[in-house]
Design a protein around this motif. Structure first.
Motif, PDB file in Angstrom:
ATOM      1  N   GLN A  92       0.980  -0.858   0.092  1.00 48.15           N
ATOM      2  CA  GLN A  92       0.235   0.111   0.014  1.00 48.15           C
ATOM      3  C   GLN A  92       1.024   1.256   0.115  1.00 48.15           C
ATOM      4  O   GLN A  92       0.674   2.237  -0.853  1.00 48.15           O
ATOM      5  N   VAL A 138      -5.733   2.274  -3.742  1.00 48.76           N
ATOM      6  CA  VAL A 138      -5.694   3.446  -2.226  1.00 48.76           C
ATOM      7  C   VAL A 138      -6.424   4.730  -2.824  1.00 48.76           C
ATOM      8  O   VAL A 138      -6.372   5.102  -3.563  1.00 48.76           O
ATOM      9  N   ALA A 196       0.658   4.381  -2.444  1.00 50.36           N
ATOM     10  CA  ALA A 196       0.465   5.766  -2.322  1.00 50.36           C
ATOM     11  C   ALA A 196       1.222   6.604  -3.000  1.00 50.36           C
ATOM     12  O   ALA A 196       1.409   7.346  -3.166  1.00 50.36           O
ATOM     13  N   GLU A 197       3.116   5.838  -2.647  1.00 46.20           N
ATOM     14  CA  GLU A 197       3.639   6.807  -3.135  1.00 46.20           C
ATOM     15  C   GLU A 197       4.361   6.919  -4.221  1.00 46.20           C
ATOM     16  O   GLU A 197       5.290   7.883  -5.307  1.00 46.20           O
ATOM     17  N   VAL A 227      -5.669   5.854  -5.866  1.00 48.26           N
ATOM     18  CA  VAL A 227      -4.671   5.217  -6.382  1.00 48.26           C
ATOM     19  C   VAL A 227      -4.336   4.275  -6.983  1.00 48.26           C
ATOM     20  O   VAL A 227      -4.537   2.855  -5.656  1.00 48.26           O
ATOM     21  N   ARG A 250      -4.040   8.813   1.039  1.00 46.75           N
ATOM     22  CA  ARG A 250      -2.856   8.190   1.250  1.00 46.75           C
ATOM     23  C   ARG A 250      -2.142   7.403   2.075  1.00 46.75           C
ATOM     24  O   ARG A 250      -1.942   6.183   2.025  1.00 46.75           O
ATOM     25  N   ARG A 251      -1.804   8.462   3.045  1.00 44.57           N
ATOM     26  CA  ARG A 251      -0.947   8.123   3.795  1.00 44.57           C
ATOM     27  C   ARG A 251      -1.556   7.413   5.579  1.00 44.57           C
ATOM     28  O   ARG A 251      -1.697   6.316   5.751  1.00 44.57           O
ATOM     29  N   ALA A 311      -6.861   8.288  -2.871  1.00 44.69           N
ATOM     30  CA  ALA A 311      -6.346   9.194  -2.483  1.00 44.69           C
ATOM     31  C   ALA A 311      -6.182  10.278  -1.895  1.00 44.69           C
ATOM     32  O   ALA A 311      -5.159  10.790  -1.829  1.00 44.69           O
ATOM     33  N   VAL A 363      -3.159   8.181  -9.777  1.00 43.38           N
ATOM     34  CA  VAL A 363      -3.754   8.399  -9.797  1.00 43.38           C
ATOM     35  C   VAL A 363      -5.039   7.859 -10.760  1.00 43.38           C
ATOM     36  O   VAL A 363      -5.169   8.601 -11.987  1.00 43.38           O
TER      37      VAL A 363
END
Length: 171
Positions: A34, A117, A38-39, A108, A122-123, A119, A43
């Motif tokens: 994940q 994920v 995310a990184e 994402v 994300r974190r 958007a 998108v």
């Protein structure tokens, strides 16, 4: 003889910490996936095709149906389980969407993983996954200590249900 005092059952209890350790490892792996998505993922806009939310007194679960065009692939339609807080947010957005329109949710995705994920989170998504892995690891450690202690006790002291004497009579 007490059920848990049976030596075979007492040794079989080691399955519980082993299961918790496997869950911790699998969840940690998902957290890394994940985080990578995310990184470095792409998108895309996903159309919300449905929301299945089951609220009960003991547990609340649900999935959101998403239709999106993955990078380098055709249109994908999936049911995705999400944390309840995200499902409630999507439910509020669906209720606020005018009749006849569909809700578009930025997500994402990555070619290297099947992880999705949201958007806007994300974190938080991968941090939540790592915290669940941490709880499973703590559960594995604590249950291993408990099972090990019980097995050690049975080896040293024997079955406590088979001890003679010791219970004072009531007046």
């Amino acid at each position: 003889m007490n059920f848990l005092s049976n030596p075979l059952v007492a040794r079989a209890l080691w399955v519980l910490p082993l299961l918790m350790a496997v869950i911790a490892v699998a969840t940690t792996r998902a957290g890394f996936q994940q985080r990578d998505v995310a990184e470095s993922g792409t998108v895309v806009e996903a159309e919300v095709t449905g929301l299945n939310l089951r609220e009960r007194s003991e547990i609340t679960t649900g999935q959101v149906g998403l239709r999106y065009a993955a990078p380098g692939a055709e249109t994908v339609e999936r049911e995705v389980e999400l944390p309840i807080i995200l499902l409630k947010e999507i439910e509020a957005d669906l209720l606020a969407t005018p009749e006849g329109e569909t809700l578009i949710l930025p997500i994402v995705v990555s070619d290297a993983s099947d992880q999705i994920v949201i958007a806007s989170h994300r974190r938080g998504t991968w941090l939540l996954t790592f915290s669940l892995a941490g709880m499973a690891a703590i559960g594995a450690l604590v249950s291993a200590l408990l099972v090990g202690g019980w097995n050690r006790f049975l080896t040293r002291e024997g079955d406590p249900a088979l001890r003679s004497g010791g219970v004072p009579a009531q007046a």
